[in-house]
Design a protein around this motif. Structure first.
Motif, PDB file in Angstrom:
ATOM      1  N   UNK A 193       0.791  -1.094  -0.237  1.00 43.50           N
ATOM      2  CA  UNK A 193      -0.458   0.043  -0.151  1.00 43.50           C
ATOM      3  C   UNK A 193       0.722   1.597  -0.348  1.00 43.50           C
ATOM      4  N   UNK A 194       0.198   2.280  -0.803  1.00 45.26           N
ATOM      5  CA  UNK A 194       0.614   3.831  -0.991  1.00 45.26           C
ATOM      6  C   UNK A 194       0.089   4.656  -0.482  1.00 45.26           C
ATOM      7  N   UNK A 195       0.772   5.760  -0.243  1.00 45.13           N
ATOM      8  CA  UNK A 195      -0.301   6.879  -0.314  1.00 45.13           C
ATOM      9  C   UNK A 195      -0.633   7.749  -0.940  1.00 45.13           C
ATOM     10  N   UNK A 196      -1.780   7.435  -2.193  1.00 42.01           N
ATOM     11  CA  UNK A 196      -2.514   8.218  -3.057  1.00 42.01           C
ATOM     12  C   UNK A 196      -2.732   9.918  -2.780  1.00 42.01           C
ATOM     13  N   UNK A 197      -1.780  10.976  -3.817  1.00 41.92           N
ATOM     14  CA  UNK A 197      -1.281  10.973  -5.548  1.00 41.92           C
ATOM     15  C   UNK A 197       0.491  10.625  -4.976  1.00 41.92           C
ATOM     16  N   UNK A 198       0.466  10.920  -3.408  1.00 41.73           N
ATOM     17  CA  UNK A 198       2.318  11.088  -3.558  1.00 41.73           C
ATOM     18  C   UNK A 198       3.495  10.708  -3.797  1.00 41.73           C
ATOM     19  N   UNK A 199       2.976   8.908  -4.100  1.00 42.65           N
ATOM     20  CA  UNK A 199       3.755   8.491  -4.594  1.00 42.65           C
ATOM     21  C   UNK A 199       4.186   8.337  -5.656  1.00 42.65           C
ATOM     22  N   UNK A 200       3.015   8.532  -6.104  1.00 42.63           N
ATOM     23  CA  UNK A 200       2.969   8.335  -7.666  1.00 42.63           C
ATOM     24  C   UNK A 200       4.324   9.384  -8.270  1.00 42.63           C
ATOM     25  N   UNK A 201       5.299   8.834  -8.692  1.00 37.14           N
ATOM     26  CA  UNK A 201       6.328   9.860  -9.120  1.00 37.14           C
ATOM     27  C   UNK A 201       7.150   9.982  -8.228  1.00 37.14           C
ATOM     28  N   UNK A 202       7.551   9.552  -7.051  1.00 30.92           N
ATOM     29  CA  UNK A 202       8.253   9.358  -6.635  1.00 30.92           C
ATOM     30  C   UNK A 202       8.526   8.351  -5.884  1.00 30.92           C
ATOM     31  N   UNK A 203       7.652   7.162  -5.760  1.00 32.08           N
ATOM     32  CA  UNK A 203       7.840   5.175  -5.800  1.00 32.08           C
ATOM     33  C   UNK A 203       7.151   4.836  -6.802  1.00 32.08           C
ATOM     34  N   UNK A 204       6.303   5.471  -7.184  1.00 34.52           N
ATOM     35  CA  UNK A 204       5.352   4.368  -8.292  1.00 34.52           C
ATOM     36  C   UNK A 204       5.021   5.515  -9.740  1.00 34.52           C
ATOM     37  N   UNK A 205       5.990   4.332 -10.508  1.00 38.69           N
ATOM     38  CA  UNK A 205       5.689   5.026 -11.767  1.00 38.69           C
ATOM     39  C   UNK A 205       4.370   4.555 -12.548  1.00 38.69           C
ATOM     40  N   UNK A 206       3.507   4.798 -13.491  1.00 41.06           N
ATOM     41  CA  UNK A 206       2.073   4.688 -13.922  1.00 41.06           C
ATOM     42  C   UNK A 206       2.865   4.224 -15.743  1.00 41.06           C
ATOM     43  N   UNK A 207       2.489   3.414 -15.848  1.00 33.25           N
ATOM     44  CA  UNK A 207       2.675   2.997 -17.620  1.00 33.25           C
ATOM     45  C   UNK A 207       1.731   3.837 -18.416  1.00 33.25           C
ATOM     46  N   UNK A 208       0.591   4.289 -17.701  1.00 29.67           N
ATOM     47  CA  UNK A 208      -0.255   4.711 -18.651  1.00 29.67           C
ATOM     48  C   UNK A 208       0.023   6.249 -18.737  1.00 29.67           C
ATOM     49  N   UNK A 209       0.821   7.289 -19.761  1.00 32.46           N
ATOM     50  CA  UNK A 209       1.037   9.026 -19.325  1.00 32.46           C
ATOM     51  C   UNK A 209       0.276   9.188 -19.628  1.00 32.46           C
ATOM     52  N   UNK A 210      -1.248   9.052 -20.222  1.00 31.41           N
ATOM     53  CA  UNK A 210      -2.171   9.572 -19.611  1.00 31.41           C
ATOM     54  C   UNK A 210      -2.752  10.238 -18.316  1.00 31.41           C
ATOM     55  N   UNK A 211      -2.750   9.134 -17.969  1.00 30.71           N
ATOM     56  CA  UNK A 211      -3.287   9.179 -16.676  1.00 30.71           C
ATOM     57  C   UNK A 211      -1.886  10.170 -15.451  1.00 30.71           C
ATOM     58  N   UNK A 212      -0.869   9.753 -16.350  1.00 29.53           N
ATOM     59  CA  UNK A 212       0.126  10.296 -15.141  1.00 29.53           C
ATOM     60  C   UNK A 212       0.084  12.088 -15.031  1.00 29.53           C
ATOM     61  N   UNK A 213      -0.737  12.367 -16.239  1.00 31.66           N
ATOM     62  CA  UNK A 213      -0.680  13.868 -16.932  1.00 31.66           C
ATOM     63  C   UNK A 213      -1.596  14.429 -15.538  1.00 31.66           C
TER      64      UNK A 213
END
Length: 97
Positions: free
Chosen positions: A38-58
């Motif tokens: 489990x990770x804290x949303x949304x802060x984990x994205x870009x720091x610990x987790x990288x999404x493969x879906x570029x649209x969702x990254x934006x």
């Protein structure tokens, strides 16, 4: 935003699939570990987790930029509710006396 089913990568745990998002926590099933993390949303994205879906990254980046304003508005709203509640209680006490 529905992230369930999306793939992410983590530097240590490798590739995984998002299997849940609730209460500001995202749950990822890591394929090689065969384990959920489990990770804290949304802060984990870009720091610990990288999404493969570029649209969702934006979309997540945009949300993260707006988040401080949203949290500030929630705090103000909570303060106002508390003030209103205190005001109503004072009025009741005056009418009861």
């Amino acid at each position: 935003m529905d992230l369930c089913g999306e793939f992410v990568t983590h530097k240590v745990f490798g590739r995984g699939r998002i299997i849940g998002l609730e209460n500001s926590r995202v749950t990822v099933r890591f394929l090689e570990l065969n384990e959920n993390k489990k990770f804290i949303y949304p802060s984990a994205f870009g720091r610990f987790l990288n999404l493969e879906n570029e649209q969702l990254v934006k979309q997540i980046q945009s949300y993260k930029m707006r988040l401080p304003k949203v949290l500030q508005m929630r705090k103000k709203r909570a303060k106002l509710k508390k003030l209103l509640k205190n005001s109503k209680n004072e009025k009741r006490q005056k009418t009861d006396a």
